[in-house]
Scaffold this active site. Structure first.
Site, PDB file in Angstrom:
ATOM      1  N   ARG A  47       2.294 -28.489  -7.071  1.00 51.41           N
ATOM      2  CA  ARG A  47       2.078 -29.072  -8.397  1.00 51.41           C
ATOM      3  C   ARG A  47       0.649 -29.600  -8.558  1.00 51.41           C
ATOM      4  NH1 ARG A  47       7.355 -32.682  -7.762  1.00 51.41           N
ATOM      5  NH2 ARG A  47       6.368 -32.726  -5.712  1.00 51.41           N
ATOM      6  N   PRO A 102      -9.680  -1.125   7.526  1.00 53.20           N
ATOM      7  CA  PRO A 102      -8.805  -0.043   8.000  1.00 53.20           C
ATOM      8  C   PRO A 102      -7.376  -0.540   8.140  1.00 53.20           C
ATOM      9  CG  PRO A 102     -10.195  -0.856   9.783  1.00 53.20           C
ATOM     10  CD  PRO A 102     -10.692  -1.496   8.529  1.00 53.20           C
ATOM     11  N   GLY A 109       0.135  14.421  -3.153  1.00 56.05           N
ATOM     12  CA  GLY A 109      -1.305  14.362  -3.380  1.00 56.05           C
ATOM     13  C   GLY A 109      -1.647  13.162  -4.232  1.00 56.05           C
ATOM     14  N   ASP A 138       0.817  -1.221   0.000  1.00 56.01           N
ATOM     15  CA  ASP A 138       0.000   0.000   0.000  1.00 56.01           C
ATOM     16  C   ASP A 138       0.851   1.271   0.000  1.00 56.01           C
ATOM     17  OD1 ASP A 138      -2.414  -1.605   0.321  1.00 56.01           O
ATOM     18  OD2 ASP A 138      -1.780  -1.845   2.408  1.00 56.01           O
ATOM     19  N   GLY A 152       1.775   2.992  -2.629  1.00 58.97           N
ATOM     20  CA  GLY A 152       1.471   3.886  -3.750  1.00 58.97           C
ATOM     21  C   GLY A 152       2.215   3.493  -5.017  1.00 58.97           C
ATOM     22  N   LYS A 153       2.522   2.195  -5.159  1.00 57.18           N
ATOM     23  CA  LYS A 153       3.264   1.733  -6.339  1.00 57.18           C
ATOM     24  C   LYS A 153       2.502   2.013  -7.630  1.00 57.18           C
ATOM     25  CE  LYS A 153       3.433  -2.385  -4.553  1.00 57.18           C
ATOM     26  NZ  LYS A 153       2.935  -2.060  -3.202  1.00 57.18           N
ATOM     27  N   GLY A 154       1.188   1.754  -7.608  1.00 60.34           N
ATOM     28  CA  GLY A 154       0.394   1.968  -8.817  1.00 60.34           C
ATOM     29  C   GLY A 154       0.410   3.401  -9.268  1.00 60.34           C
ATOM     30  N   GLY A 161      -3.917  -4.428  -4.493  1.00 62.24           N
ATOM     31  CA  GLY A 161      -4.694  -3.416  -5.198  1.00 62.24           C
ATOM     32  C   GLY A 161      -3.930  -2.127  -5.394  1.00 62.24           C
ATOM     33  N   HIS A 162      -4.173  -1.477  -6.520  1.00 60.38           N
ATOM     34  CA  HIS A 162      -3.602  -0.165  -6.798  1.00 60.38           C
ATOM     35  C   HIS A 162      -4.754   0.811  -7.009  1.00 60.38           C
ATOM     36  CE1 HIS A 162       0.284  -1.857  -7.108  1.00 60.38           C
ATOM     37  NE2 HIS A 162       0.258  -2.223  -8.369  1.00 60.38           N
ATOM     38  N   THR A 163      -4.649   1.978  -6.424  1.00 58.97           N
ATOM     39  CA  THR A 163      -5.602   3.048  -6.711  1.00 58.97           C
ATOM     40  C   THR A 163      -4.902   4.087  -7.567  1.00 58.97           C
ATOM     41  OG1 THR A 163      -6.781   2.699  -4.637  1.00 58.97           O
ATOM     42  CG2 THR A 163      -7.105   4.810  -5.734  1.00 58.97           C
ATOM     43  N   GLN A 220       2.140  -5.854  -3.405  1.00 57.91           N
ATOM     44  CA  GLN A 220       2.436  -6.058  -1.990  1.00 57.91           C
ATOM     45  C   GLN A 220       3.753  -5.358  -1.634  1.00 57.91           C
ATOM     46  OE1 GLN A 220       2.005 -10.361  -2.357  1.00 57.91           O
ATOM     47  NE2 GLN A 220       0.064 -10.255  -1.296  1.00 57.91           N
TER      48      GLN A 220
END
Length: 428
Positions: A141, A304, A415, A13, A15-17, A40-42, A222
């Site tokens: 496998r 949260p 931002g 979380d 901010g990679k995206g 997830g990416h925002t 991740q």
């Protein structure tokens, strides 16, 4: 130009995206190399706000986007993302998915939830999406790849064996109802019909691009502190290959010699989702304030996030582990209203000062932060576009993090919007 790896330096979380979206305009390929739809990416851009779980953040720019062989793919989730993007005017014809990617099957989320229930107080705090059990099947496998769905006869044969095995696990271990073969077969053949135009040998796409000298960004999911080997075991991801930079080349099928640079993404403070030790965590009103200022709720689950001040011990460990040449420091603006800002510069464990990140779960859980206090700047940073435009205290805070981590900040995020960032030194 060889590949650039973008990794998370904390517990995810970071901010990679958003950073990938920012730098993607100068790349020819963006390739996702690990995890699944549990991450997830925002991304916020001219088209609005998007929550992505499988599709690389570069889909909003004019380049090829790859979901690599190191990702586990839930076909229904991927179809949903593709249709959501298309409905909002985003072209997905440049998206390609590895034929070697493992598939999330219907038994995986059932086992995920049931296993957490069995763990009781020792539950990991998974997203419940079935990604961990899918990776377990990969290693055992017992998994299915996307390419296995292509031929009806061979898929039926493979599914009959694996589903028979998993139904015994569901009924005898977890006391759950068995899954129906015909329903599962029909549903995944429908998924294949929808996804077939996207599925190909993506390693060949990446290898050819490197041969041409194209710019490639390898996008992690991740964070490094969740890595199965090097993270806070056993509260880590099940993802293989590694969620560190070491897994990037393997996760898209290129040589590690093709990686020229690693950029670590760090929040200006610390967050974590789920269970596990977090030495700099703030509990009570102060932690709640930081959460609300940053709107720290999971992109995937809405849970949260646990919040705390920046942990330089863990951060420096990630820098060394990944060989980061620079960092992107995100969400500096979230700290704009704090009078005093703290950095965890060491731990105290059993009365002894520790400056190296421990391997022992018990040691990390017992670690008490040694704080260094810095003055806040109490003014908005969102409008700043040059480093020199930042308040003096904000500049000092960034410089102190650079010093503690041993890596310069190429980007400072101020931002959520794409243009709300200070480009100190271009990554591409």
């Amino acid at each position: 130009m060889p590949a650039v790896v973008v990794i998370g330096g904390q517990w995810g979380d970071e901010g990679k995206g958003r950073i990938v979206d920012l730098i993607a305009r100068k790349a020819q390929i963006i390739a996702r190399y690990s995890a699944g739809h549990n991450a997830g990416h925002t991304v916020v851009n001219d088209l609005g706000k998007f929550a992505l779980h499988l599709v690389p953040a570069g889909i909003f720019s004019e380049m090829i986007c790859v979901i690599g062989n190191g990702v586990v793919v839930d076909p229904a989730e991927l179809i949903h993302e593709i249709e959501m993007l298309e409905a909002r005017g985003v072209n997905t014809q440049r998206l390609f998915v590895s034929d070697r990617a493992q598939v999330v099957m219907p038994w995986h989320p059932i086992i995920d939830a049931a296993d957490e229930e069995l763990r009781g107080a020792h539950a990991v705090g998974t997203t419940g999406k079935g990604v961990g059990p899918a990776f377990i099947d990969k290693v055992a496998r017992m998994g299915l790849r996307l390419s296995d769905l292509a031929d009806a006869a061979s898929f039926a044969e493979r599914l009959r064996f694996v589903l028979g095995y998993k139904n015994r696990v569901l009924t005898q271990l977890y006391n759950r109802a068995p899954l129906d073969f015909d329903d599962t077969f029909a549903r995944y053949r429908e998924h294949w019909a929808r996804l077939e135009p996207y599925v190909t040998d993506t390693s060949h796409i990446c290898q050819e691009a490197i041969g041409r000298g194209d710019r490639i960004v390898l996008e992690g999911a991740q964070g490094s502190l969740l890595d199965l080997d090097m993270g806070t075991y056993d509260y880590v991801t099940s993802s293989v290959p590694s969620s560190t930079a070491a897994g990037a080349a393997l996760g898209v099928g290129i040589s590690p010699l093709d990686v020229s640079r690693v950029v670590g993404i760090y929040k200006a403070y610390q967050t974590r989702v789920g269970n596990g030790p977090m030495p700099s965590e703030l509990r009570g009103a102060e932690g709640d304030r930081l959460r609300e200022c940053g709107q720290e709720y999971g992109t995937t689950t809405g849970r949260p996030r646990r919040c705390g001040w920046f942990d330089a011990v863990a951060g420096r460990y990630s820098i060394e582990l990944n060989g980061c040449s620079s960092i992107a420091l995100t969400r500096l603006d979230v700290l704009d209203t704090f009078e005093t800002i703290r950095i965890c510069v060491a731990y105290e464990i059993g009365g002894r000062r520790v400056e190296r990140f421990p391997s022992s779960h018990a040691a990390i859980a017992a670690a008490q932060p040694v704080w260094e206090d810095l003055p806040g700047w109490l003014s908005q940073t969102t409008g700043c576009r040059r480093f020199e435009d930042l308040p003096a205290a904000a500049m000092s805070y960034v410089r102190r993090i650079e010093s503690l981590l041993g890596a310069p900040a190429d980007i400072v995020g101020v931002g959520p919007e794409r243009n709300e960032a200070i480009i100190v030194s271009p990554i591409l």
